[in-house]
Design a protein around this motif. Structure first.
Motif, PDB file in Angstrom:
ATOM      1  N   ALA A  36       4.694  -5.452  -5.405  1.00 16.90           N
ATOM      2  CA  ALA A  36       4.942  -6.892  -4.760  1.00 16.90           C
ATOM      3  C   ALA A  36       5.573  -6.995  -3.271  1.00 16.90           C
ATOM      4  CB  ALA A  36       5.753  -7.807  -5.830  1.00 16.90           C
ATOM      5  N   LEU A  37       6.527  -6.050  -3.062  1.00 19.99           N
ATOM      6  CA  LEU A  37       7.279  -5.958  -1.736  1.00 19.99           C
ATOM      7  C   LEU A  37       6.171  -5.404  -0.809  1.00 19.99           C
ATOM      8  CD1 LEU A  37      10.720  -4.644  -2.764  1.00 19.99           C
ATOM      9  CD2 LEU A  37      10.015  -7.136  -2.160  1.00 19.99           C
ATOM     10  N   VAL A  38       5.341  -4.503  -1.133  1.00 18.31           N
ATOM     11  CA  VAL A  38       4.421  -4.228  -0.073  1.00 18.31           C
ATOM     12  C   VAL A  38       3.677  -5.266   0.166  1.00 18.31           C
ATOM     13  CG1 VAL A  38       2.490  -2.462   0.196  1.00 18.31           C
ATOM     14  CG2 VAL A  38       4.588  -1.602  -0.966  1.00 18.31           C
ATOM     15  N   ALA A  39       2.976  -5.959  -0.934  1.00 23.14           N
ATOM     16  CA  ALA A  39       2.190  -6.994  -0.567  1.00 23.14           C
ATOM     17  C   ALA A  39       2.855  -8.310   0.369  1.00 23.14           C
ATOM     18  CB  ALA A  39       1.838  -7.824  -2.015  1.00 23.14           C
ATOM     19  N   GLY A 117      -2.167   8.824  -3.962  1.00 21.97           N
ATOM     20  CA  GLY A 117      -0.917   9.898  -3.267  1.00 21.97           C
ATOM     21  C   GLY A 117       0.300   9.529  -3.107  1.00 21.97           C
ATOM     22  N   GLY A 118       0.590   8.199  -4.097  1.00 21.47           N
ATOM     23  CA  GLY A 118       1.994   7.545  -3.881  1.00 21.47           C
ATOM     24  C   GLY A 118       2.004   6.623  -3.011  1.00 21.47           C
ATOM     25  N   ALA A 119       0.888   6.314  -1.994  1.00 21.69           N
ATOM     26  CA  ALA A 119       1.021   5.108  -1.030  1.00 21.69           C
ATOM     27  C   ALA A 119       0.166   4.083  -1.429  1.00 21.69           C
ATOM     28  CB  ALA A 119       0.484   5.947   0.462  1.00 21.69           C
ATOM     29  N   LEU A 120       0.858   2.961  -1.359  1.00 18.98           N
ATOM     30  CA  LEU A 120       0.339   1.725  -1.661  1.00 18.98           C
ATOM     31  C   LEU A 120      -0.461   1.018  -0.397  1.00 18.98           C
ATOM     32  CD1 LEU A 120       2.894  -0.114  -3.644  1.00 18.98           C
ATOM     33  CD2 LEU A 120       0.595   0.465  -4.845  1.00 18.98           C
ATOM     34  N   THR A 121      -1.896   0.697  -0.566  1.00 23.33           N
ATOM     35  CA  THR A 121      -2.668   0.107   0.374  1.00 23.33           C
ATOM     36  C   THR A 121      -3.125  -1.460   0.197  1.00 23.33           C
ATOM     37  OG1 THR A 121      -3.230   2.370   1.055  1.00 23.33           O
ATOM     38  CG2 THR A 121      -4.709   0.422   1.984  1.00 23.33           C
ATOM     39  N   VAL A 122      -2.915  -2.289   0.723  1.00 25.03           N
ATOM     40  CA  VAL A 122      -3.464  -3.804   0.419  1.00 25.03           C
ATOM     41  C   VAL A 122      -4.935  -3.700   0.956  1.00 25.03           C
ATOM     42  CG1 VAL A 122      -3.291  -6.072   0.991  1.00 25.03           C
ATOM     43  CG2 VAL A 122      -1.249  -4.880   0.787  1.00 25.03           C
ATOM     44  N   THR A 123      -5.951  -3.953   0.023  1.00 25.09           N
ATOM     45  CA  THR A 123      -7.232  -4.083   0.337  1.00 25.09           C
ATOM     46  C   THR A 123      -7.976  -5.405   0.434  1.00 25.09           C
ATOM     47  OG1 THR A 123      -7.835  -3.604  -1.838  1.00 25.09           O
ATOM     48  CG2 THR A 123      -7.491  -1.671  -0.505  1.00 25.09           C
ATOM     49  N   ALA A 295      -8.256  -5.007   7.324  1.00 30.33           N
ATOM     50  CA  ALA A 295      -7.927  -3.753   7.774  1.00 30.33           C
ATOM     51  C   ALA A 295      -7.068  -3.138   6.994  1.00 30.33           C
ATOM     52  CB  ALA A 295      -7.421  -3.617   9.253  1.00 30.33           C
ATOM     53  N   PRO A 296      -7.261  -2.025   6.053  1.00 25.21           N
ATOM     54  CA  PRO A 296      -6.259  -1.568   5.361  1.00 25.21           C
ATOM     55  C   PRO A 296      -4.941  -1.255   6.054  1.00 25.21           C
ATOM     56  CG  PRO A 296      -8.452  -0.653   4.583  1.00 25.21           C
ATOM     57  CD  PRO A 296      -8.430  -1.336   5.915  1.00 25.21           C
ATOM     58  N   ALA A 297      -3.737  -0.964   5.253  1.00 25.11           N
ATOM     59  CA  ALA A 297      -2.695  -0.912   5.796  1.00 25.11           C
ATOM     60  C   ALA A 297      -1.843  -0.334   4.787  1.00 25.11           C
ATOM     61  CB  ALA A 297      -1.610  -2.183   6.306  1.00 25.11           C
ATOM     62  N   ALA A 303       9.933   2.997   0.752  1.00 26.59           N
ATOM     63  CA  ALA A 303      10.545   2.166   2.021  1.00 26.59           C
ATOM     64  C   ALA A 303      10.508   0.553   1.455  1.00 26.59           C
ATOM     65  CB  ALA A 303      10.082   2.502   3.332  1.00 26.59           C
ATOM     66  N   ALA A 304       9.278   0.193   1.051  1.00 27.36           N
ATOM     67  CA  ALA A 304       8.932  -1.089   0.860  1.00 27.36           C
ATOM     68  C   ALA A 304       9.721  -1.770  -0.343  1.00 27.36           C
ATOM     69  CB  ALA A 304       7.510  -1.211   0.564  1.00 27.36           C
TER      70      ALA A 304
END
Length: 337
Positions: A36-39, A117-123, A295-297, A303-304
């Motif tokens: 949710a914080l990444v979002a 790989g442990g990284a979240l990406t908003v698509t 654009a995916p980030a 950190a998030a």
């Protein structure tokens, strides 16, 4: 197809279904808050007008898992507008959520993320932004359209007062954040928030400095055209988001280009989604027909999940009726007139 063929197909399908599962973690679980914080940060990065939004609560989450680790997160989150403008470099964790009695603005968003790989990406995402109608009272300030002529006259009058008190620098209007009025004896009193930027002025014509290092600030003013107070918090550097589009061109609200929808009373979150994933999103946030690729980030999940907050920040007002995950009062130098 004979019985043996049907049996083979069913066995193969059962094997595929067994490898793909749907998890329903608790909304207050660490992995839910992490996503949710990444979002939240990504949505703020896409939002180029108005104010930053802080996570209020997680409405729902489900995780579609695959054996290869390409997991899909589907979130429904509720966000609340803060007092920090999107150009303000103050972290969202240090921004104050706007009280409902002052006409709070809420965002309901559905967000799809990938975790590889442990990284979240908003698509993909889509959002609906609306005013809260709770806790409004008779005689309280009410929001005005961002193109209200009388309120804009007040904005320019208060900005002129501020410019008369500054030395060697002149500011011009970049964007109106919100304007409201309160009816008292003798007529309406205006309350306005607007963004200013350094300008080059010749006679009465001022041109904004189109420079990343130009000083910008958010001003709050209240009163009448002839008698008012104004307070401006300046920030010398622009906030930067890795996923954000380029900053919009400098505009003057009198041109009408800032708000194509006449009567708009607040800045809405960007309504945007990836049509290829729209089937994963609920219909709750379907606010417009706008379809733009995202654009995916890739955001560092650790950190998030733990944004840096100012330990010296004052405690939030306990009278607020909502409980954002992060809520504290923003700081910063001000100029008081």
């Amino acid at each position: 197809m004979n019985l043996l063929g049907i049996t083979v197909v069913l066995v193969l399908l059962a094997g595929v279904w067994a490898q793909v599962s749907v998890l329903r973690p608790q909304c207050d679980s660490p992995e839910a808050e992490e996503a949710a914080l990444v979002a939240q940060d990504y949505l703020n990065g896409q939002h180029v007008h108005g104010y930053k939004y802080a996570l209020n609560r997680i409405e729902d989450i489900k995780i579609i898992t695959k054996p290869d680790g390409d997991n899909t997160y589907i979130l429904e989150v509720d966000l609340l507008e803060t007092n920090c403008h999107v150009l303000d470099p103050t972290p969202v964790a240090n921004c104050t959520v706007r009280p409902k009695i002052l006409t709070a603005v809420e965002g309901d968003c559905d967000v799809v993320l990938k975790k590889v790989g442990g990284a979240l990406t908003v698509t993909a995402f889509k959002c609906k932004t609306e005013e809260s109608t709770e806790d409004l009272c008779l005689g309280c300030p009410t929001l005005l359209p961002l193109n209200d002529t009388s309120a804009l006259d007040f904005v320019h009058a208060s900005l002129a007062t501020f410019n008369n008190m500054t030395v060697d620098v002149t500011y011009t209007l970049l964007e109106v954040g919100r304007m409201s009025s309160q009816i008292v004896s003798g007529g309406p009193i205006y309350v306005a928030e607007y963004v200013v930027v350094e300008a080059n002025c010749t006679d009465d014509v001022c041109v904004p400095l189109n420079d990343a290092m130009a000083v910008r600030g958010i001003c709050s003013a209240s009163g009448l055209n002839a008698r008012h107070s104004v307070d401006c918090k300046m920030f010398s550097t622009l906030v930067k988001y890795s996923a954000a589009p380029a900053l919009p061109p400098l505009v003057n609200v009198h041109t009408g280009s800032l708000s194509p929808k006449h009567g708009l009373r607040h800045h809405k979150l960007t309504t945007i989604h990836d049509p290829e994933l729209s089937g994963l999103l609920s219909a709750e946030s379907a606010e417009s027909a706008e379809v733009v690729p995202v654009a995916p980030a890739v955001v560092d999940a650790a950190a998030a999940a733990a944004p840096t907050a100012d330990p010296a920040a004052p405690v939030a007002d306990p009278s607020l009726k909502f409980c954002p995950i992060h809520l504290c009062v923003q700081g910063g130098s001000t100029f008081q007139i």
